[in-house]
Design a protein around this motif. Structure first.
Motif, mmCIF file in Angstrom:
data_model
loop_
_atom_site.group_PDB
_atom_site.id
_atom_site.type_symbol
_atom_site.label_atom_id
_atom_site.label_comp_id
_atom_site.label_asym_id
_atom_site.label_seq_id
_atom_site.Cartn_x
_atom_site.Cartn_y
_atom_site.Cartn_z
ATOM 1 N N UNK B 22 26.381 12.851 -28.221
ATOM 2 C CA UNK B 22 25.749 11.786 -27.420
ATOM 3 C C UNK B 22 25.808 10.494 -28.222
ATOM 4 N N UNK B 23 26.201 9.430 -27.560
ATOM 5 C CA UNK B 23 26.183 8.135 -28.239
ATOM 6 C C UNK B 23 25.588 7.081 -27.311
ATOM 7 N N UNK B 24 24.562 6.420 -27.755
ATOM 8 C CA UNK B 24 23.966 5.301 -27.021
ATOM 9 C C UNK B 24 24.501 4.000 -27.614
ATOM 10 N N UNK B 25 25.042 3.143 -26.766
ATOM 11 C CA UNK B 25 25.593 1.885 -27.257
ATOM 12 C C UNK B 25 24.939 0.717 -26.515
ATOM 13 N N UNK B 26 24.158 -0.028 -27.221
ATOM 14 C CA UNK B 26 23.461 -1.201 -26.659
ATOM 15 C C UNK B 26 22.754 -0.877 -25.343
ATOM 16 N N UNK B 27 22.132 0.281 -25.303
ATOM 17 C CA UNK B 27 21.529 0.720 -24.040
ATOM 18 C C UNK B 27 20.287 -0.100 -23.711
ATOM 19 N N UNK B 28 20.241 -0.494 -22.450
ATOM 20 C CA UNK B 28 19.079 -1.220 -21.972
ATOM 21 C C UNK B 28 18.601 -0.559 -20.691
ATOM 22 N N UNK B 29 17.285 -0.422 -20.573
ATOM 23 C CA UNK B 29 16.714 0.117 -19.337
ATOM 24 C C UNK B 29 15.499 -0.714 -18.945
ATOM 25 N N UNK B 30 15.574 -1.240 -17.732
ATOM 26 C CA UNK B 30 14.457 -2.022 -17.188
ATOM 27 C C UNK B 30 13.956 -1.339 -15.927
ATOM 28 N N UNK B 31 12.644 -1.358 -15.748
ATOM 29 C CA UNK B 31 12.073 -1.019 -14.442
ATOM 30 C C UNK B 31 11.495 -2.319 -13.904
ATOM 31 N N UNK B 32 12.215 -2.971 -13.011
ATOM 32 C CA UNK B 32 11.793 -4.295 -12.563
ATOM 33 C C UNK B 32 11.835 -5.248 -13.745
ATOM 34 N N UNK B 33 10.714 -5.890 -14.043
ATOM 35 C CA UNK B 33 10.664 -6.812 -15.169
ATOM 36 C C UNK B 33 10.304 -6.116 -16.478
ATOM 37 N N UNK B 34 9.934 -4.845 -16.343
ATOM 38 C CA UNK B 34 9.467 -4.107 -17.503
ATOM 39 C C UNK B 34 10.651 -3.537 -18.285
ATOM 40 N N UNK B 35 10.883 -4.093 -19.466
ATOM 41 C CA UNK B 35 11.985 -3.609 -20.300
ATOM 42 C C UNK B 35 11.504 -2.410 -21.107
ATOM 43 N N UNK B 36 12.065 -1.238 -20.806
ATOM 44 C CA UNK B 36 11.617 -0.022 -21.483
ATOM 45 C C UNK B 36 12.450 0.239 -22.735
ATOM 46 N N UNK B 37 13.757 0.022 -22.606
ATOM 47 C CA UNK B 37 14.648 0.187 -23.759
ATOM 48 C C UNK B 37 15.505 -1.062 -23.882
ATOM 49 N N UNK B 38 15.703 -1.506 -25.124
ATOM 50 C CA UNK B 38 16.533 -2.685 -25.291
ATOM 51 C C UNK B 38 17.413 -2.513 -26.505
ATOM 52 N N UNK B 39 18.717 -2.772 -26.337
ATOM 53 C CA UNK B 39 19.662 -2.719 -27.457
ATOM 54 C C UNK B 39 19.516 -1.450 -28.265
#
Lengths: 243, 281
Positions: B22-39
């Motif tokens: 598994x490799x995560x590359x600059x992963x970003x996850x937002x729920x609406x305006x809520x940034x849960x994961x960044x870079x």
């Protein structure tokens, strides 16, 4: 009063025929309605905006227009456009489209009510969208939609009474005839009883389907147990006896 | 207990060990305006057992759900065996892969959920063989034989014909584990698999997972509050807070000598008295 019953006995063969028409309309309409309901209910959930839009327009149009007017349209207007349909086909078409549109919302709502975890489990197991719907989600949604579908089925049975407007001699038409030989109270009384008995039989049949569907999901006893004449088991009694 | 790897199925050619599972590359996850994961960047090597710890809302469950494609990636890329999972870069643009391509990769990943999520319209056995038959194309006999082996290995060989709702929570979770393993996943995601269970039956489920960890080379990504289990099973622990990796270490180091202040306070809160070794169970 005796004269009334004599008249009823004399009218019985015609009422029997009318009953046949009413049942044919109800069952034909119900079959068409469930097909339309499933197609539109699934269609209204599609990602494709165009297809979803078509389904929504269809649902809203047939929900939002009067059944009588739809029947008149099929029976009186279509022939002017060169499409001449038998009265029975017009009746089944009108009932099926109208109630199909209502039931589509039931189908859609029930599908959406299947818990998120079930959908996620199908993704985790890599099932295709079609497999997910056919094998996992719809069977569970089916148990949820039966009570509402029963309601609409009863509605439809009673809704068939308006087809005498398009020349079909159904149950209501023949009890109306009976009124001329008896009196208003008697004729409509007979009509009430017959519709009630029909509706109750349909309700019992649908209840059977519901018990079966719930049992398949591991909730409640099997249909065979429900129908057997043994004493209600304690689990049912604990639920307040609403087996 | 039978081993987990099915001798009948031809193992897929596995990429070189150097390619991360598994490799995560600059992963970003937002729920609406809520940034849960960044870079978010990290790699999980083949056969690794990685436990994600951190306060609720730190994004650890979101990571598992992204790998299982239960959540849409807002930005960046996830690679499984070096192949893109949902999005890839094409001519400098981020492009979503087709459903078919995604499914090919997704098939290698299995997940066990907090709420078991067994299918109530099927028996225990049908739950387990559903995907092997309809996704992998195994014959019903083949899938059933394998399912019975798996039921044996989770200690429920006599429950094949039972209905899921007749089982206790612990038994349901064991069936769910068997169901995930029936797909022969290369990667197994465990999302708080004991959180919905009564304390006295947590052990039976963890025992089975320990056995799987001991007898297979399945890559595992684990979110759990069971620190003793994390310590026993994983070879790497990642501490998350605010969608970022705060600290990363072997379980020995993480649980006895955490470096970061945030980890120290979190572990102290979770484990109670800081001077105790973990593992009161």
């Amino acid at each position: 009063m005796e004269a009334n019953f004599a008249a009823l006995a004399e009218a019985a063969p015609r009422i029997w025929e009318g009953l046949g028409i009413t049942l044919l309309l109800t069952l034909g309409g119900a079959l068409l309605a469930i097909v339309i309901a499933v197609v539109l209910g699934l269609g209204a959930r599609l990602n494709n905006v165009f297809l979803r839009g078509i389904c929504r327009v269809f649902i809203e149009f047939f929900r939002g227009t009067s059944l009588v007017v739809q029947l008149f349209f099929f029976f009186f207007v279509l022939p002017q456009l060169g499409v001449d349909l038998p009265a029975m086909v017009c009746g089944i078409l009108g009932l099926g489209l109208n109630y199909g549109a209502y039931c589509a919302e039931v189908v859609r709502g029930s599908i959406n009510s299947v818990p998120t975890g079930q959908w996620e489990a199908t993704t985790a197991l890599s099932l295709s969208k079609a497999q997910r719907m056919r094998r996992i989600i719809f069977p569970q949604a089916w148990a949820l939609m039966i009570p509402s579908l029963t309601n609409y089925l009863i509605h439809m049975l009673k809704g068939t009474a308006i087809v005498s407007f398009i020349t079909l001699a159904d149950l209501t038409f023949h009890t109306e005839q009976l009124r001329q030989d008896t009196n208003t109270f008697f004729a409509y009384g007979v009509s009430l009883v017959i519709y009630f008995v029909l509706a109750y039989i349909l309700t019992l049949m649908m209840k059977g389907l519901e018990v079966q569907a719930k049992h398949k999901l591991g909730r409640g006893e099997s249909l065979r147990d429900t129908l057997s004449l043994k004493a209600p088991d304690t689990a049912v009694a604990a639920e307040g006896g609403k087996g | 207990m039978p081993t987990i790897t099915d001798p009948d199925t031809v193992p897929a050619p596995r990429p070189a060990a150097s390619v991360p599972a598994i490799k995560f590359e600059n992963v970003e996850k937002r729920f609406g305006d809520n940034v849960v994961l960044k870079d978010l960047n990290f790699e999980v090597a083949r056969g690794d057992r990685v436990t994600l710890i951190g306060p609720s809302g730190s994004g650890k469950t979101t990571i598992l759900r992204l790998v299982m494609t239960l959540e849409e990636l807002s930005g960046g890329y996830i690679y499984i065996d070096g192949e893109p999972l949902t999005h890839e870069e094409r001519d400098g643009k981020r492009v979503e892969l087709g459903e078919k391509a995604q499914k090919q990769i997704r098939k290698r990943i299995g997940m066990v959920f907090q709420q078991f999520n067994l299918f109530p319209n099927m028996s225990v056995l049908e739950n387990i063989i559903e995907a092997p038959v309809h996704v992998l194309g195994q014959s019903k006999e083949q899938a059933t034989a394998r399912a019975m082996e798996l039921l044996e290995s989770v200690g429920l060989p006599d429950k094949a014909d039972a209905h899921p709702l007749e089982l206790s929570g612990g038994q349901q979770q064991r069936v769910a584990i068997a169901r995930a393993l029936a797909m022969d996943p290369e990667i197994l995601l465990l999302d708080e698999v004991t959180s919905a269970l009564d304390p006295e039956i947590v052990g039976e489920v963890l025992g089975i997972l320990r056995h799987i960890a001991d007898t297979t080379d399945i890559t595992m990504l684990i979110v759990t509050h069971e620190m003793q289990f994390a310590r026993d099973v994983s070879n790497r622990v990642m501490m998350f807070d605010g969608g970022k990796v705060v600290e990363e270490a072997t379980p020995e180091v993480m649980f006895t000598n955490p470096q970061h202040e945030r980890t120290q306070s979190f572990l102290q809160a979770v484990l109670g008295n800081g001077e105790d070794q973990i593992g009161t169970r």
